[in-house]
Design a protein around this motif. Structure first.
Motif, PDB file in Angstrom:
ATOM      1  N   GLN A  69       0.832  -1.208   0.000  1.00  0.00           N
ATOM      2  CA  GLN A  69       0.000   0.000   0.000  1.00  0.00           C
ATOM      3  C   GLN A  69       0.864   1.253   0.000  1.00  0.00           C
ATOM      4  N   ASN A  70       1.960   1.225   0.740  1.00  0.00           N
ATOM      5  CA  ASN A  70       2.873   2.369   0.745  1.00  0.00           C
ATOM      6  C   ASN A  70       3.566   2.542  -0.599  1.00  0.00           C
ATOM      7  N   VAL A  71       3.873   1.445  -1.281  1.00  0.00           N
ATOM      8  CA  VAL A  71       4.461   1.532  -2.620  1.00  0.00           C
ATOM      9  C   VAL A  71       3.482   2.205  -3.574  1.00  0.00           C
ATOM     10  N   ILE A  72       2.205   1.805  -3.524  1.00  0.00           N
ATOM     11  CA  ILE A  72       1.181   2.422  -4.374  1.00  0.00           C
ATOM     12  C   ILE A  72       1.064   3.920  -4.067  1.00  0.00           C
ATOM     13  N   THR A  73       1.032   4.271  -2.791  1.00  0.00           N
ATOM     14  CA  THR A  73       0.911   5.679  -2.399  1.00  0.00           C
ATOM     15  C   THR A  73       2.105   6.484  -2.905  1.00  0.00           C
ATOM     16  N   ALA A  74       3.306   5.945  -2.743  1.00  0.00           N
ATOM     17  CA  ALA A  74       4.508   6.635  -3.226  1.00  0.00           C
ATOM     18  C   ALA A  74       4.485   6.766  -4.742  1.00  0.00           C
TER      19      ALA A  74
ATOM     20  N   GLU B  38       1.871   6.837  -6.746  1.00  0.00           N
ATOM     21  CA  GLU B  38       0.857   7.817  -7.136  1.00  0.00           C
ATOM     22  C   GLU B  38       1.339   9.245  -6.893  1.00  0.00           C
ATOM     23  N   SER B  39       2.121   9.450  -5.838  1.00  0.00           N
ATOM     24  CA  SER B  39       2.627  10.801  -5.567  1.00  0.00           C
ATOM     25  C   SER B  39       3.617  11.253  -6.637  1.00  0.00           C
ATOM     26  N   LEU B  40       4.179  10.300  -7.386  1.00  0.00           N
ATOM     27  CA  LEU B  40       5.125  10.606  -8.459  1.00  0.00           C
ATOM     28  C   LEU B  40       4.475  10.561  -9.841  1.00  0.00           C
ATOM     29  N   GLY B  41       3.135  10.387  -9.874  1.00  0.00           N
ATOM     30  CA  GLY B  41       2.420  10.383 -11.136  1.00  0.00           C
ATOM     31  C   GLY B  41       2.229   9.012 -11.759  1.00  0.00           C
ATOM     32  N   TYR B  42       2.621   7.977 -11.062  1.00  0.00           N
ATOM     33  CA  TYR B  42       2.427   6.620 -11.561  1.00  0.00           C
ATOM     34  C   TYR B  42       1.111   6.065 -11.032  1.00  0.00           C
ATOM     35  N   GLY B  43       0.722   4.929 -11.531  1.00  0.00           N
ATOM     36  CA  GLY B  43      -0.473   4.249 -11.046  1.00  0.00           C
ATOM     37  C   GLY B  43      -0.128   2.804 -10.729  1.00  0.00           C
ATOM     38  N   GLY B  44      -1.015   2.138 -10.055  1.00  0.00           N
ATOM     39  CA  GLY B  44      -0.764   0.744  -9.721  1.00  0.00           C
ATOM     40  C   GLY B  44      -2.039   0.008  -9.391  1.00  0.00           C
ATOM     41  N   CYS B  45      -1.941  -1.301  -9.431  1.00  0.00           N
ATOM     42  CA  CYS B  45      -3.077  -2.125  -9.027  1.00  0.00           C
ATOM     43  C   CYS B  45      -2.568  -3.482  -8.534  1.00  0.00           C
ATOM     44  N   TYR B  46      -3.398  -4.117  -7.742  1.00  0.00           N
ATOM     45  CA  TYR B  46      -3.095  -5.442  -7.208  1.00  0.00           C
ATOM     46  C   TYR B  46      -3.765  -6.496  -8.077  1.00  0.00           C
ATOM     47  N   ILE B  47      -3.094  -7.605  -8.267  1.00  0.00           N
ATOM     48  CA  ILE B  47      -3.668  -8.756  -8.950  1.00  0.00           C
ATOM     49  C   ILE B  47      -3.833  -9.838  -7.889  1.00  0.00           C
ATOM     50  N   GLY B  48      -5.053  -9.993  -7.396  1.00  0.00           N
ATOM     51  CA  GLY B  48      -5.317 -10.921  -6.299  1.00  0.00           C
ATOM     52  C   GLY B  48      -5.428 -12.370  -6.725  1.00  0.00           C
ATOM     53  N   GLY B  49      -5.568 -12.628  -8.021  1.00  0.00           N
ATOM     54  CA  GLY B  49      -5.714 -13.999  -8.494  1.00  0.00           C
ATOM     55  C   GLY B  49      -4.494 -14.866  -8.262  1.00  0.00           C
ATOM     56  N   VAL B  50      -3.391 -14.264  -7.870  1.00  0.00           N
ATOM     57  CA  VAL B  50      -2.177 -15.025  -7.576  1.00  0.00           C
ATOM     58  C   VAL B  50      -2.453 -16.067  -6.500  1.00  0.00           C
ATOM     59  N   ARG B  51      -3.290 -15.729  -5.555  1.00  0.00           N
ATOM     60  CA  ARG B  51      -3.561 -16.664  -4.456  1.00  0.00           C
ATOM     61  C   ARG B  51      -4.334 -17.902  -4.915  1.00  0.00           C
TER      62      ARG B  51
ATOM     63  N   PRO C 164       3.591 -16.587  -2.801  1.00  0.00           N
ATOM     64  CA  PRO C 164       3.157 -15.273  -3.293  1.00  0.00           C
ATOM     65  C   PRO C 164       1.789 -14.909  -2.728  1.00  0.00           C
ATOM     66  N   LEU C 165       1.598 -13.650  -2.391  1.00  0.00           N
ATOM     67  CA  LEU C 165       0.317 -13.185  -1.850  1.00  0.00           C
ATOM     68  C   LEU C 165      -0.520 -12.488  -2.916  1.00  0.00           C
ATOM     69  N   PHE C 166       0.123 -11.668  -3.737  1.00  0.00           N
ATOM     70  CA  PHE C 166      -0.548 -10.935  -4.798  1.00  0.00           C
ATOM     71  C   PHE C 166       0.523 -10.417  -5.733  1.00  0.00           C
ATOM     72  N   GLU C 167       0.085  -9.942  -6.869  1.00  0.00           N
ATOM     73  CA  GLU C 167       0.993  -9.298  -7.814  1.00  0.00           C
ATOM     74  C   GLU C 167       0.700  -7.804  -7.750  1.00  0.00           C
ATOM     75  N   LEU C 168       1.724  -7.014  -7.841  1.00  0.00           N
ATOM     76  CA  LEU C 168       1.575  -5.568  -7.794  1.00  0.00           C
ATOM     77  C   LEU C 168       2.116  -5.003  -9.098  1.00  0.00           C
ATOM     78  N   CYS C 169       1.254  -4.342  -9.861  1.00  0.00           N
ATOM     79  CA  CYS C 169       1.637  -3.767 -11.148  1.00  0.00           C
ATOM     80  C   CYS C 169       1.736  -2.256 -11.011  1.00  0.00           C
ATOM     81  N   LEU C 170       2.802  -1.696 -11.550  1.00  0.00           N
ATOM     82  CA  LEU C 170       3.003  -0.248 -11.546  1.00  0.00           C
ATOM     83  C   LEU C 170       3.243   0.221 -12.968  1.00  0.00           C
ATOM     84  N   GLY C 171       2.779   1.417 -13.264  1.00  0.00           N
ATOM     85  CA  GLY C 171       3.002   1.959 -14.599  1.00  0.00           C
ATOM     86  C   GLY C 171       2.532   3.392 -14.696  1.00  0.00           C
TER      87      GLY C 171
END
Length: 76
Positions: free
Chosen positions: A12-17, A19-32, A50-57
């Motif tokens: 969650q902190n990675v996503i927040t950071a 987003e503060s730099l203009g990037y976006g992200g989402c979790y892929i929960g199907g990994v579980r 693995p708990l989830f996948e985290l995509c940034l872009g």
């Protein structure tokens, strides 16, 4: 259990950071749903799951801010 919670908090902190730099992200929960094949693909050691996948872009669109309710409003 603690490691799972810590991982979620870090993500969650990675996503927040990001987003503060203009990037976006989402979790892929199907990994579980298929942890074993994913563990083999990414080469995880034994007893690591693995708990989830985290995509940034870079998002193609910017989300509009939603109106905030007035202070003291407990509407649902």
């Amino acid at each position: 259990m603690i490691a799972t919670i810590d991982t979620a908090l870090i993500a969650q902190n990675v996503i927040t950071a990001a987003e503060s730099l203009g990037y976006g992200g989402c979790y892929i929960g199907g990994v579980r749903n298929n942890p074993d094949p994913i563990s083999r693909i990414v080469g995880l050691p034994d007893k690591v799951s693995p708990l989830f996948e985290l995509c940034l872009g870079i998002p193609t669109e910017k989300n509009r801010s939603k109106a905030k309710p007035p202070v003291g409003c407990y509407c649902s």
